[in-house]
Design an enzyme around this catalytic site. Structure first.
Site, PDB file in Angstrom:
ATOM      1  N   ASP A 137     -29.689   7.703 -17.027  1.00 50.61           N
ATOM      2  CA  ASP A 137     -28.554   8.514 -17.458  1.00 50.61           C
ATOM      3  C   ASP A 137     -29.033   9.598 -18.423  1.00 50.61           C
ATOM      4  O   ASP A 137     -30.163  10.078 -18.300  1.00 50.61           O
ATOM      5  CB  ASP A 137     -27.502   7.603 -18.108  1.00 50.61           C
ATOM      6  CG  ASP A 137     -26.081   8.062 -17.830  1.00 50.61           C
ATOM      7  OD1 ASP A 137     -25.735   9.174 -18.263  1.00 50.61           O
ATOM      8  OD2 ASP A 137     -25.318   7.315 -17.194  1.00 50.61           O
ATOM      9  N   HIS A 197     -22.760  10.517 -22.375  1.00 50.49           N
ATOM     10  CA  HIS A 197     -22.529   9.844 -21.097  1.00 50.49           C
ATOM     11  C   HIS A 197     -23.357   8.569 -20.971  1.00 50.49           C
ATOM     12  O   HIS A 197     -22.849   7.493 -20.618  1.00 50.49           O
ATOM     13  CB  HIS A 197     -22.853  10.816 -19.966  1.00 50.49           C
ATOM     14  CG  HIS A 197     -22.430  10.374 -18.604  1.00 50.49           C
ATOM     15  ND1 HIS A 197     -23.179   9.513 -17.841  1.00 50.49           N
ATOM     16  CD2 HIS A 197     -21.348  10.686 -17.863  1.00 50.49           C
ATOM     17  CE1 HIS A 197     -22.567   9.318 -16.674  1.00 50.49           C
ATOM     18  NE2 HIS A 197     -21.453  10.014 -16.668  1.00 50.49           N
ATOM     19  N   SER A 514     -18.539   7.364 -12.735  1.00 56.12           N
ATOM     20  CA  SER A 514     -19.611   7.030 -13.682  1.00 56.12           C
ATOM     21  C   SER A 514     -19.220   5.852 -14.563  1.00 56.12           C
ATOM     22  O   SER A 514     -20.074   5.090 -15.016  1.00 56.12           O
ATOM     23  CB  SER A 514     -19.933   8.234 -14.576  1.00 56.12           C
ATOM     24  OG  SER A 514     -20.676   9.188 -13.888  1.00 56.12           O
TER      25      SER A 514
END
Length: 718
Positions: A137, A197, A514
Site C-alpha cells: 500500500d 491509505h 480498498s
C-alpha cells in the site's frame, strides 16, 4: 435525629405536591413514526412540533422535547417523553407507532461486529500472533495506538524481513519501500505513510484495540482489526509525485517478491487498475500466483469503477477478489430550513451544529454559471460541482449544502467545513425554497449515526463483472464492508481530501473496495488461525461457500456485483466441504488461454504440461459461471471436486434452486464420504432456452449433510 426526619418529611411533601406522580417519571427518547401516506404534511419539523404540542404543555416544551426529524430514512421524529406523554402521543392522529429508542454501543469498526467477529469471539491468540500479514500500500504511520505491541512477544522465528527508514516494534515487524518511477517524489523516500491509505488498511486487518476512538467525535467507540494479535509488514509501493499519485507495477512485483521471501502468511493488496490486462502483463496477477505457490493467499480490491459492466479488477482466479458492501450504520447530517422542512443526507459532518440559522445562497444557476463571490461569506451555499465547493471554501462560506448524488454514491461525503450532502431530489426542494423565499435561511447539524436495516447492499462504486480476459470466471468472489469504514490514519495526512486542509486525526472514515479488501484479509487470517495447514484455495473456498447470499432484487447486477455473497468469518471456520483448486488446475486453465511459454512465465516453472488444458468454467472453482451465445439454446457442464473437512463419515445431498425455464441436474446427487480429506467428484449440467444479450440467470447448488451447508452460485449470462 428529629430535625433530620422533619427535613425528610418536608422534602417528601414538596416533591409529592409540586411534582405530580407522572412528572416524576423520567423522560426518555422515543422514535415516532408518522403516516407515510401523509408525508408531505407530516415530514417537517414544524409539523412534528405541532404533533408534540398536542400532548405537551406548550410550544416551548415541545421544542425542548423534539430531537430530530426524519424524512429520508422514514417519516417521523425523535423526542424525549414521559410514559404518559408517550401513551397519549401514540393515539394522536397520523401517528403510526411510538417506540422507545434502543441503546446501541458505539463502535468505530462496527464492521467487524456486523460480520459477527465481536471482541468476545473465540480466538487462539498464540497462533494468531504467529501470523504475519503483508500490506502492499502507501506505507504505514508507526506510533499510533492501533500499532502498539502490548502483550506481543518478539517476531515469529520464520520472519526474515527488515525495517527500512521506519521504527518497528513487535506489532509492525517489517517495513520496505519501493519507487523507481520517472516522476520526482513529492514526499520523503521512506515507509512512512503520508497518504493515510496504507495505515487505514493495515489497521483494519490487524490493528490493536483502541478505546474512545473516533473521527472528531463521530462513530466513537473501540477501534480494532479483525486479527488484533497478528503482525504487520508494510510494503510501500504507492507514492505522491509532483505529477500525482502512482503505484508502479515494477515496484509492486518487487514487493511481492520480498514479501514472499520475508515469510508473510497472507497479502492484503488494496490496489487495482482502471483497465483489465491479460495475465502476462498484469503484475499483480503474476505476483499473487507466485505467492499462491508458496501457500500465501492474496486478497485484493475489486476496484472502484462500478456500476458499469466489466469494471472488476484483480480478476485472476487465484486471487480473493473483494467487492464493497454497506454495513448497518449510516452517518447522516440534517439540514433544517427556515420553513421547518428538514432533510437528512449521507454526510460526515464533524463540525458542531450551527448555532443559528444562516442565509442560504445558490452557488450555481440553472445554466451551471457559478454565482459565488465575496457576498457568499458567512452564508450556507447550495452547490453541485467540486469547483464551486472549492470556491465556497475560499471565500469563507459558513457551510455547504451539496448535491453530491453523482460524486458520493452509496457513501457519506465529507467536507472541510460544515456541510450536508443531499440527493438531487432534496436539493431541488431546497432550491425551490431559496428562490421563493424572501429571506431563505438554514441550519446544518452535526452528523449522527443511525441503524441501516437494508445492509448489506453492494456499493454502486464497487467493480462489476464479467472479467474481460476470462468471462467464464465469476468475479468478484465475495463482498465485505467497504462503506464509511473508520480505521487508523496517518498523522502526516490531512483529515479531508481538500486543498489546504490543516487538520490531522489518528482515525478517518473512508469508503472503497480498498476498505473491503482488508476485511476479507482479516477474515481469511482468522480462519487460518484455526486451520494453519489450509491452502490459499481452501481458505478462499471456505469463505465463499459459507458467504451469506445476497438479493438480486436489491442488487440488480446480481452475482456480477456480489459473487458468492457477503463474507461470514465464523461460518467459514467449519465449511464442511471445500473446493480445493490446485496449482495444476490453474495451470491447465492458463494453458487454454495462453501460449505455453507465457504460462511458464506466470507459473515460474521451467516445464509446463499443457496436454490437459481446460476451459475456465471447467476449473475446480467454488462458483460456476459461463458466458453463452445470445439467442441460442445452451448447455454447460461444470465438473467439480469437493474435499471433506467436516465429519469423517458423512453423507451430503444436493439441492438445486433455479428459475423456470432453466434445468439444473447434479450427478451424483449424493456424496458419501468415509474419511476426512477424501475427495469426490460430481458434475453439474445446466441447460436452457435462448437468452437475450445481457440477460442473466441465477441459480445455486447446496450440498448439505444436515449440519453443514456448502453453497455455490450458478450464473449463466449471454
Amino acid at each position: 435525629m428529629a430535625s433530620t426526619c422533619l427535613l425528610l418529611l418536608l422534602t417528601f411533601f414538596f416533591f409529592f405536591f409540586v411534582f405530580p406522580a407522572d412528572a416524576e417519571s423520567p423522560r426518555q427518547v422515543y422514535i415516532v413514526y408518522t403516516d407515510g401516506v401523509s408525508a408531505g404534511k407530516y415530514a417537517t419539523s414544524s409539523a412534528h412540533l405541532e404533533i408534540l404540542e398536542q400532548v405537551l404543555e406548550d410550544s416551548n416544551e415541545a421544542s425542548e422535547s423534539h430531537i430530530y426529524s426524519y424524512n429520508e430514512i422514514f417519516t417521523g421524529f425523535a423526542a424525549r417523553l414521559t410514559n404518559a406523554e408517550k401513551q397519549k402521543l401514540a393515539s394522536a392522529q397520523n401517528v403510526v407507532a411510538v417506540l422507545p429508542g434502543r441503546k446501541f454501543q458505539l463502535q468505530t469498526t462496527r464492521s467487524w461486529d456486523f460480520l459477527g467477529l465481536s471482541t468476545t469471539v473465540k480466538r487462539i491468540s498464540q497462533v494468531e500472533s504467529n501470523l504475519i500479514v503483508g500490506v502492499l500500500d502507501s506505507g504505514i504511520w508507526p506510533g499510533l495506538e492501533s500499532f502498539r505491541d502490548d502483550g506481543l512477544g518478539p517476531p515469529p522465528k520464520k520472519w526474515k524481513g527488515v525495517c527500512h527508514n521506519i521504527t518497528c516494534n513487535n506489532k509492525i515487524i517489517g517495513g520496505r519501500s519501493y519507487y523507481t518511477g520517472d516522476q520526482p517524489l513529492a514526499e520523503e523516500r521512506s515507509v512512512i505513510d503520508t497518504d493515510g491509505h496504507g495505515t487505514h488498511t493495515a489497521s483494519t486487518v490487524a490493528g490493536m484495540e483502541v478505546g474512545n476512538a473516533s473521527f472528531f467525535g463521530l462513530a466513537e467507540g473501540t477501534a480494532r482489526g479483525g486479527v488484533p494479535s497478528a503482525r504487520i509488514a508494510a510494503y510501500k509501493v504507492c507514492w505522491k509525485t509532483i505529477a500525482g499519485a502512482t503505484c508502479e507495477e515494477q515496484d509492486l512485483l518487487a514487493a511481492f517478491e520480498d514479501a514472499i521471501k520475508d515469510g508473510v502468511d497472507m497479502l492484503s493488496v488494496s490496489i487495482g487498475s482502471n483497465e483489465t490486462k491479460e495475465y502476462p502483463i498484469d503484475g499483480l496477477a503474476v505476483g499473487s500466483f507466485r505467492a499462491m505457490k508458496k501457500g500465501i493467499l492474496t486478497s485484493a480490491a475489486a476496484g472502484n469503477y462500478g456500476p458499469h459492466p466489466s469494471t472488476v479488477t484483480n480478476g485472476a482466479p487465484w486471487i480473493l477478489t473483494v467487492g464493497a458492501s454497506s454495513m448497518d450504520r449510516k452517518l447522516l447530517a440534517k439540514l433544517e430550513l427556515g420553513n421547518g422542512q428538514t432533510f437528512m443526507g449521507d454526510s460526515i459532518n464533524f463540525f458542531p451544529t450551527q448555532r443559528s440559522f444562516y442565509t442560504i445562497q445558490l452557488g450555481e444557476d440553472d445554466n451551471k454559471k457559478i454565482l459565488i463571490n465575496n457576498s457568499t461569506k458567512r452564508k450556507n451555499v447550495v452547490l453541485k460541482s467540486i469547483k464551486s465547493v472549492l470556491l465556497a471554501i475560499k471565500v469563507g462560506a459558513r457551510g455547504v449544502i451539496w448535491d453530491a448524488e453523482e460524486v458520493f454514491v452509496n457513501q457519506a461525503c465529507q467536507l472541510p467545513l460544515p456541510g450536508a450532502c443531499l440527493n438531487t431530489s432534496a436539493i431541488n426542494k431546497v432550491k425551490k425554497y431559496v428562490i421563493k423565499t424572501k429571506n431563505p435561511v438554514g441550519k446544518i447539524y452535526k452528523s449522527i449515526s443511525v441503524h441501516d436495516p437494508t445492509a448489506p447492499l453492494v456499493a454502486s462504486f464497487s467493480g462489476r463483472g464479467p472479467v474481460k480476459v476470462t468471462p467464464n470466471i465469476l468475479k468478484p468472489d465475495i463482498t465485505a464492508p467497504g462503506v464509511d469504514i473508520l480505521a487508523a490514519y496517518s498523522l502526516k495526512a490531512p483529515s479531508t481530501d481538500f486543498p489546504d486542509e490543516k487538520r490531522h486525526a489518528p482515525f478517518k472514515i473512508i469508503s472503497g473496495t480498498s476498505m473491503a479488501c482488508p476485511h476479507a484479509t482479516g477474515a481469511a487470517l482468522y480462519v487460518k488461525t484455526f486451520h494453519p495447514s489450509w491452502s490459499p484455495s481452501v481458505i478462499k473456498s471456505a469463505l465463499m461457500t459459507t458467504a451469506t447470499p445476497m438479493s438480486a432484487k436489491e442488487n440488480p447486477d446480481a452475482e456480477f456485483s456480489y459473487g458468492s455473497g457477503h463474507i461470514n468469518p465464523l461460518k467459514a471456520l467449519n465449511p464442511g466441504l471445500v473446493y480445493n483448486t490446485t496449482e495444476i488446475d490453474y495451470v491447465n486453465f492458463l494453458c487454454s488461454e495462453l501460449p505455453t511459454k507465457v504460462v511458464k512465465l506466470i507459473s515460474g516453472d521451467d516445464v509446463v504440461n499443457c496436454s490437459n488444458s481446460i476451459n475456465a468454467y471447467e476449473m475446480n472453482y467454488p462458483t460456476m459461471s459461463a458466458n453463452v451465445e445470445p439467442k441460442k439454446p445452451f448447455t454447460v457442464k461444470f465438473p467439480r471436486r469437493v474435499t471433506n473437512l467436516g465429519q469423517p463419515n458423512s453423507v451430503y445431498k444436493a439441492t438445486v434452486q433455479s428459475p423456470s425455464g432453466v434445468r439444473v441436474s447434479v450427478n451424483p446427487e449424493v456424496l458419501a464420504f468415509k474419511s476426512l480429506e477424501q475427495e469426490l467428484k460430481f458434475q453439474v449440467r445446466v441447460s436452457g432456452g435462448k437468452l437475450e444479450a445481457g440477460e442473466k440467470v441465477s441459480a445455486s447448488l447446496v450440498w448439505s449433510d444436515g449440519k453443514q451447508s456448502v453453497r455455490s452460485p450458478i450464473f449463466i449470462y449471454a
